[in-house]
Design a protein around this motif. Structure first.
Motif, PDB file in Angstrom:
ATOM      1  N   TYR A  98      -0.256  -0.221 -10.466  1.00  0.00           N
ATOM      2  CA  TYR A  98       0.337  -1.687  -9.899  1.00  0.00           C
ATOM      3  C   TYR A  98       1.664  -2.182 -10.987  1.00  0.00           C
ATOM      4  CZ  TYR A  98      -3.703  -4.124  -7.923  1.00  0.00           C
ATOM      5  OH  TYR A  98      -4.807  -4.922  -6.988  1.00  0.00           O
ATOM      6  N   THR A  99       1.773  -1.329 -12.195  1.00  0.00           N
ATOM      7  CA  THR A  99       3.097  -1.011 -12.475  1.00  0.00           C
ATOM      8  C   THR A  99       4.326  -0.071 -11.456  1.00  0.00           C
ATOM      9  OG1 THR A  99       1.762  -1.359 -14.600  1.00  0.00           O
ATOM     10  CG2 THR A  99       4.295  -0.718 -14.579  1.00  0.00           C
ATOM     11  N   ARG A 100       3.728   0.284 -11.397  1.00  0.00           N
ATOM     12  CA  ARG A 100       4.955   1.387 -10.468  1.00  0.00           C
ATOM     13  C   ARG A 100       5.072   0.958  -9.170  1.00  0.00           C
ATOM     14  NH1 ARG A 100       6.113   7.334 -12.155  1.00  0.00           N
ATOM     15  NH2 ARG A 100       4.819   8.101 -13.813  1.00  0.00           N
ATOM     16  N   ALA A 101       3.885   0.533  -8.304  1.00  0.00           N
ATOM     17  CA  ALA A 101       3.924  -0.532  -7.138  1.00  0.00           C
ATOM     18  C   ALA A 101       5.154  -1.624  -7.914  1.00  0.00           C
ATOM     19  CB  ALA A 101       2.596  -0.054  -6.771  1.00  0.00           C
ATOM     20  N   LEU A 102       5.033  -2.221  -8.104  1.00  0.00           N
ATOM     21  CA  LEU A 102       5.773  -3.463  -8.703  1.00  0.00           C
ATOM     22  C   LEU A 102       7.059  -2.861  -8.688  1.00  0.00           C
ATOM     23  CD1 LEU A 102       3.318  -5.775 -10.111  1.00  0.00           C
ATOM     24  CD2 LEU A 102       4.385  -6.271  -7.487  1.00  0.00           C
TER      25      LEU A 102
ATOM     26  N   THR B  69       1.051  -1.375  -0.039  1.00  0.00           N
ATOM     27  CA  THR B  69      -0.030  -0.442  -0.126  1.00  0.00           C
ATOM     28  C   THR B  69       1.153   1.673   0.182  1.00  0.00           C
ATOM     29  OG1 THR B  69      -1.691  -1.570   1.351  1.00  0.00           O
ATOM     30  CG2 THR B  69      -2.034   1.247   0.930  1.00  0.00           C
ATOM     31  N   GLY B  70       1.835   1.453   0.392  1.00  0.00           N
ATOM     32  CA  GLY B  70       3.140   2.356   0.570  1.00  0.00           C
ATOM     33  C   GLY B  70       3.693   2.786  -0.459  1.00  0.00           C
ATOM     34  N   ARG B  71       4.345   1.808  -1.307  1.00  0.00           N
ATOM     35  CA  ARG B  71       4.540   2.279  -2.385  1.00  0.00           C
ATOM     36  C   ARG B  71       3.270   2.306  -3.574  1.00  0.00           C
ATOM     37  NH1 ARG B  71       9.574  -1.623  -3.164  1.00  0.00           N
ATOM     38  NH2 ARG B  71       9.293  -2.107  -5.624  1.00  0.00           N
ATOM     39  N   ALA B  72       1.964   1.780  -3.301  1.00  0.00           N
ATOM     40  CA  ALA B  72       1.093   1.542  -3.955  1.00  0.00           C
ATOM     41  C   ALA B  72       0.497   3.448  -3.886  1.00  0.00           C
ATOM     42  CB  ALA B  72       0.517   1.262  -3.533  1.00  0.00           C
ATOM     43  N   ILE B  73       1.147   3.799  -2.200  1.00  0.00           N
ATOM     44  CA  ILE B  73       0.310   5.355  -2.830  1.00  0.00           C
ATOM     45  C   ILE B  73       1.776   6.338  -3.287  1.00  0.00           C
ATOM     46  CG2 ILE B  73       0.302   7.523  -0.538  1.00  0.00           C
ATOM     47  CD1 ILE B  73      -0.257   5.473   1.092  1.00  0.00           C
TER      48      ILE B  73
ATOM     49  N   ALA C 127      -7.140  13.969   5.469  1.00  0.00           N
ATOM     50  CA  ALA C 127      -7.075  13.556   4.228  1.00  0.00           C
ATOM     51  C   ALA C 127      -5.901  12.404   3.969  1.00  0.00           C
ATOM     52  CB  ALA C 127      -5.757  14.854   3.736  1.00  0.00           C
ATOM     53  N   VAL C 128      -6.013  12.190   4.808  1.00  0.00           N
ATOM     54  CA  VAL C 128      -4.736  10.528   4.751  1.00  0.00           C
ATOM     55  C   VAL C 128      -5.780   9.505   4.238  1.00  0.00           C
ATOM     56  CG1 VAL C 128      -3.324   9.187   5.588  1.00  0.00           C
ATOM     57  CG2 VAL C 128      -2.583  11.902   5.843  1.00  0.00           C
ATOM     58  N   ILE C 129      -6.978   8.911   4.988  1.00  0.00           N
ATOM     59  CA  ILE C 129      -8.035   8.695   4.692  1.00  0.00           C
ATOM     60  C   ILE C 129      -8.472   8.684   3.880  1.00  0.00           C
ATOM     61  CG2 ILE C 129      -9.832   7.988   5.043  1.00  0.00           C
ATOM     62  CD1 ILE C 129      -8.769   7.379   7.641  1.00  0.00           C
ATOM     63  N   ARG C 130      -8.978   9.990   2.691  1.00  0.00           N
ATOM     64  CA  ARG C 130      -9.493   9.898   1.987  1.00  0.00           C
ATOM     65  C   ARG C 130      -8.596   9.288   0.629  1.00  0.00           C
ATOM     66  NH1 ARG C 130     -10.747  15.626   3.393  1.00  0.00           N
ATOM     67  NH2 ARG C 130      -9.043  16.193   2.377  1.00  0.00           N
ATOM     68  N   ILE C 131      -7.288   9.695   0.575  1.00  0.00           N
ATOM     69  CA  ILE C 131      -5.828   8.912  -0.048  1.00  0.00           C
ATOM     70  C   ILE C 131      -5.963   7.713  -0.660  1.00  0.00           C
ATOM     71  CG2 ILE C 131      -3.222   8.688  -0.602  1.00  0.00           C
ATOM     72  CD1 ILE C 131      -3.652  11.617   0.702  1.00  0.00           C
ATOM     73  N   LEU C 132      -6.119   6.808   1.150  1.00  0.00           N
ATOM     74  CA  LEU C 132      -6.261   5.358   1.500  1.00  0.00           C
ATOM     75  C   LEU C 132      -7.354   5.024   0.529  1.00  0.00           C
ATOM     76  CD1 LEU C 132      -4.716   5.632   4.782  1.00  0.00           C
ATOM     77  CD2 LEU C 132      -3.841   4.813   2.960  1.00  0.00           C
TER      78      LEU C 132
END
Lengths: 389, 175
Positions: free
Chosen positions: B168-172, B26-30, B126-131
């Motif tokens: 997905y591509t960027r997170a991986l 999730t961190g990488r996905a953010i 704001a963090v909750i909205r991003i998540l």
């Protein structure tokens, strides 16, 4: 609703109820400034599975804790003395009680440790308890006595009473509330029902007390039959455990406690749980209140019936309607439970000499004569409105 | 007579591994969503420079730390910094597992008192909205509906599809 010009009510217990609340214990203990708790359990009223569930709830918390699962029926102050020495030597800074019997022992131990008494055996019912005690957490289990959350501690033949004895936190988790034993579930629910009924009608009226007793009565009426027919029903068992916890809080400011006294005196004979006898005594006590007054029977109709029925019933008929509903509810459960919930003292197998002991215990209090009269009528199930003997 | 036994709390390696893995991804996905999605980008733009937040379980993690430096959002790993603007702490690992395995939505878990927020409430929101946005991208609709309070109805198919592929591509790849 009438408001008395002066009222007081103290219930310092925080309640955490619901799915996986046990896992929140390390966080709650940190909030109580405790890091090394001692867990007390009784092998008689706590199944090993419950202990396992509680221990696993501490997983990944990096805590170290003590476990003593030897609180027995003897309720010996020698055990408390042993535990006090262990607490002081190993620096346990909080107590967690699993189940009703362990809760009573934990309250007495808490008193001994917090007041640094030289010997627990010096404790008497007259020992002054006027300062806050250390953190105490009670985990409500199936077959809860309802006294876990109260400011009372019944240990041996002594009763200790102080608002400081009430636990800091009560946790009610459905995994601990379910049971295989329908009779234990019925007795736990009926004890809560009887205590809440007596607290609700007590005069002078106290709206804080009534908030607890109202909810406890409604929870029991709506969930106890389902919990008795299937004690593994998580939702119903959780509601019964909540009602038991609330009934303990409703006892906080004293009030009428005749049923509670009869229940405790009977359970002291070792012939069965308090709830069984409290259910048996309820029709007699309600009838006595109807005849002698000093109890707001009419107010009981609101939690016992729905809002519409309460509003539609004329004020003069509310007392009879409330008595009728309460008696029918108890009688229905007694019928369902069969021999597990006897209707007379004779049917419990209580020998005559123990009845005499019971009467002697009841007679010692200020309302002793009335309670003895109720107990005598319960012996062979004389109709509740028969002339008092 | 029974004796007092001293016991150390055990470990829950499987739950811990699941939560750690989820937070890591999730961190990488953010970090990825901050580049690929305009709404996430504008949420981060509204946050102050050097803004840092963490999400994880008490008392001992695992944690996910995300920060913004020079306008660029980065996943900063699992070690809690000394100072941060917002800390969303789940009270215990089991509650973390309930939330992150979508048995309980964030909103429900909050009402059940399973979360503690340290920091300013507007930042936390704001963090909750991003998540929530990131979860919608990462998860299929049926699971994301359990995780977020309201599944967004107005998103176009193109936004979802393009966003999913990009995130997905960027997170991986860690981009």
């Amino acid at each position: 609703m009438k408001v008395e010009s002066l009222l007081s009510f103290t219930c310092p217990v925080k309640m955490n109820s619901g799915n996986k609340v046990l896992e929140g214990l390390p966080f709650e203990l940190a909030g109580l400034n405790a890091a090394k708790p001692l867990i007390l359990a009784s092998p008689n009223d706590t199944p090993p599975k419950a202990i396992k569930i509680l221990l696993s709830a501490f997983g990944d918390s990096k805590m170290t804790f003590g476990l003593f699962d030897g609180i027995d029926e003897a309720e010996d102050l020698g055990t408390i003395e042993y535990l006090k020495n262990i607490c002081q030597k190993d620096r346990y800074d909080a107590l967690i009680a699993l189940g009703g019997r362990a809760a009573d022992a934990a309250k007495v131990l808490n008193m001994t440790v917090s007041y640094k008494l030289p010997d627990a055996r010096l404790l008497t019912a007259e020992t002054t308890i006027n300062k806050p005690l250390g953190p105490l957490v009670v985990a409500i289990t199936a077959g809860a006595t309802g006294l876990e959350t109260s400011s009372l501690a019944h240990f041996g033949n002594r009763v200790y009473r102080s608002e400081y004895l009430a636990p800091s936190l009560a946790v009610i988790d459905p995994r601990l509330a379910v049971s295989q034993d329908a009779a234990a579930m019925a007795c736990s629910g009926l004890a809560a029902f009887a205590r809440a009924v007596e607290a609700h009608g007590a005069v002078p009226e106290n709206p804080f007390r009534r908030a607890y007793s109202f909810a406890a009565i409604r929870f029991i009426l709506e969930n106890l039959p389902a919990a008795v027919s299937n004690p593994g029903n998580r939702k119903a068992a959780l509601a019964v455990a909540n009602a038991a916890a609330m009934s303990g809080c409703a006892l906080a400011d004293g009030g009428n406690t005749g049923l509670h006294k009869i229940g405790q005196a009977f359970s002291g004979t070792g012939r069965g749980p308090a709830g069984m006898i409290m259910a048996m005594a309820l029709p007699y006590m309600l009838n006595d209140y109807k005849v002698n007054g000093g109890f707001d029977l009419a107010a009981l109709l609101h939690p016992l019936a729905d809002d519409d029925t309460f509003a539609k019933t004329p004020e003069s008929e509310r007392a009879d309607a409330a008595t009728d509903i309460a008696n029918r509810f108890v009688s229905g459960l007694q019928k369902t439970a069969g021999k597990a919930l006897p209707r007379t003292l004779k049917e419990t197998g209580l020998p005559g000499y123990l009845l005499e002991d019971l009467l002697e215990t009841l007679d010692a209090g200020p309302d002793g004569a009335r309670l003895c009269s109720v107990a005598r009528r319960m012996w062979d199930g004389v109709s509740p409105d028969a002339k008092k003997g | 007579m029974a004796r007092v036994r001293e016991i150390s709390s055990g470990r829950k390696p499987l739950k811990r591994a699941y939560v750690a893995m989820f937070l890591w991804f999730t961190g990488r996905a953010i970090q990825a969503a901050a580049k690929a999605d305009n709404q996430v980008k504008s949420e981060f733009e509204a946050l102050p420079e050097n803004f840092t937040f963490s999400l994880g379980c008490l008392p001992d993690g695992p944690w996910m730390v995300v920060g913004k430096k020079n306008g660029v959002v980065k996943y900063l790993g699992g070690k809690l910094p000394e100072k941060q603007h917002v800390r969303l702490a789940i009270k215990n690992l089991d509650a973390g597992f309930l939330i992150l395995s979508f048995q309980e939505s964030t909103a429900l878990a909050t009402t059940r008192n399973r979360l503690v927020t340290d920091g300013e409430v507007p930042y936390a929101l704001a963090v909750i909205r991003i998540l929530d946005i990131v979860e919608v991208y990462l998860l299929p609709k049926i699971i994301a509906s359990l995780a977020v309070k309201r599944y967004p109805k107005h998103w176009s198919v193109a936004r979802k599809l393009k966003g999913r592929i990009a995130i997905y591509t960027r997170a991986l790849l860690g981009l």
